[in-house]
Design a protein around this motif. Structure first.
Motif, PDB file in Angstrom:
ATOM      1  N   THR A   4      15.947  47.020  42.551  1.00 33.71           N
ATOM      2  CA  THR A   4      14.627  47.358  42.017  1.00 33.71           C
ATOM      3  C   THR A   4      14.434  46.687  40.667  1.00 33.71           C
ATOM      4  N   LYS A   6      10.897  45.072  37.967  1.00 34.03           N
ATOM      5  CA  LYS A   6       9.479  44.763  37.851  1.00 34.03           C
ATOM      6  C   LYS A   6       9.258  43.307  38.237  1.00 34.03           C
ATOM      7  N   THR A  29       8.920  48.032  40.498  1.00 34.99           N
ATOM      8  CA  THR A  29       9.045  49.344  39.860  1.00 34.99           C
ATOM      9  C   THR A  29       7.703  50.018  39.638  1.00 34.99           C
TER      10      THR A  29
END
Length: 421
Positions: A4, A6, A29
């Motif tokens: 995970t 961004k 995210t």
């Protein structure tokens, strides 16, 4: 493998391609279900969600587009639209969006981002990386979204010829930079679709560049000093220290007082300025010490605050120190005509060339000349055994010899050179 993070353009560009017949997923995210699927040849934005159909819970998947066709923000926006449609219960029946697929394969821009990260980890100088970035941002910018496998030899030849019309040396540098990124992608990133014979190969393509003969002759030093002596105190001493030390322009104009040790008479050269990556102490002659004291006095008169940090302070530049030693003045007339006046023709690089010639004329030992110019001593094992720290006193003697030679040629009369020595 799933992780995970961004998803941004920078993050996506840095993602390494997977090995053949493998893939991995990086989930965003910020938007649930939004992720990118990375294979051996592509990076595809997707959105997955669970919905209830005919009383059963099923997972629906949507392909948004490839990283080569759209930015991460644009893909996230499409994912957010799908989130709203899911909540409203109006998700489209098709599981694949109508976005046109882009060409697959590692692009020049994606390979460059990974090449840059690898260069930083390898310890390449910031100046070298900044130059690579300049080439990619200017001459190779139109090709950043082009897959490497689509760049042909004829395209490279055409680009080289176009750049050569104005900048012959820069044209060669573009070939070197593009070739380095291509080789990195084929060897380190194991991009299978790239041919072994690089389209960037440049041995036959390179322009022949003659070395610039910009060094001053010893006989021309009095005339040179006559022009330099008319400058303000800071620029005058910057030119004098440049010819006394042979420092590179960046080291000269941005010299800080915390690099200068008057007590033990040396200048500390930052590690990133050394090819070896190690810090170096440049011994100072008496003439260099006197030059620095005069520079401090002149800098304090020009800009008291900046002179606390910089040896050659400036009250005009944003950096707080001078940006050039040539004192170039330019202005535009009322009729639009641009004029330029250069009070000193020799650049800092020309002064460095001059120091090399003067060291030879002063009969300084060649190995001392190399070290004092902070050049690489050699690449063989014998040179690597050389301990520079043990040579410091001998280097100072050689530095004194070169400085004496320069000062005597600047001011042949003994009484005229007392202030310089």
């Amino acid at each position: 493998m799933t992780r995970t993070e961004k998803l941004t353009n920078t993050t996506v560009a840095r993602l390494a391609y997977a090995h053949q017949q493998q893939f991995y997923i990086v989930r965003d995210t910020e938007v649930g279900g939004f992720h990118i699927r990375v294979t051996a040849t592509s990076k595809v934005y997707k959105y997955n969600c669970d919905v209830t159909e005919a009383g059963k819970r099923v997972t629906r998947g949507f392909t948004i587009g490839t990283s080569a066709a759209m930015t991460a923000d644009a893909a996230r926006l499409e994912a957010e639209k799908l989130v709203i449609q899911r909540k409203q219960g109006v998700l489209p029946k098709l599981t694949i969006s109508a976005l046109s697929p882009a060409k697959t394969g590692l692009t020049l821009g994606e390979a460059w981002v990974q090449f840059k990260d690898a260069s930083i980890k390898e310890g390449k100088k910031p100046r070298t990386i900044a130059f690579y970035e300049l080439v990619m941002r200017t001459h190779l910018k139109p090709w950043l979204d082009t897959p490497l496998k689509n760049i042909t030899r004829s395209m490279v030849k055409e680009l080289h010829g176009k750049i050569s019309e104005k900048h012959r040396a820069r044209a060669n540098q573009v070939i070197v930079t593009g070739g380095a990124v291509y080789t990195f992608a084929r060897a380190d990133l194991e991009e299978a679709d790239l041919p072994l014979l690089s389209p960037w190969r440049g041995r036959k393509l390179f322009n022949k560049i003659k070395p610039r003969q910009t060094g001053l002759a010893a006989a021309s030093l009095p005339d040179w000093w006559c022009k330099v002596d008319r400058l303000n105190a800071v620029l005058r001493e910057a030119n004098l220290l440049g010819i006394l030390t042979g420092l590179r322009k960046e080291n000269l104009i941005a010299l800080r007082w915390d690099q200068v040790n008057i007590k033990y008479r040396y200048i500390s050269i930052d590690p990133e300025s050394m090819k070896s990556g190690e810090p170096f102490k440049l011994p100072m002659s008496r003439a260099m010490v006197r030059c620095l004291w005069r520079a401090r006095k002149g800098s304090r008169m020009l800009h008291e605050v900046n002179s606390r940090t910089w040896v050659f302070a400036s009250d005009r530049s944003r950096s707080g120190h001078i940006s050039n030693t040539k004192n170039v003045q330019s202005w535009t007339r009322a009729d639009g005509t641009k004029l330029k006046k250069v009070r000193v023709e020799q650049s800092a690089h020309a002064l460095r060339h001059s120091w090399r010639d003067f060291a030879n004329e002063a009969r300084v030992w060649p190995i001392h000349s190399k070290v004092l110019m902070h050049h690489a001593v050699g690449s063989d094992v014998h040179s690597e055994y050389l301990t520079l720290g043990n040579m410091f006193d001998d280097l100072r003697t050689s530095q004194e010899t070169v400085s004496s030679f320069i000062v005597k040629n600047i001011a042949p009369a003994e009484e005229a050179r007392r202030g310089l020595m």
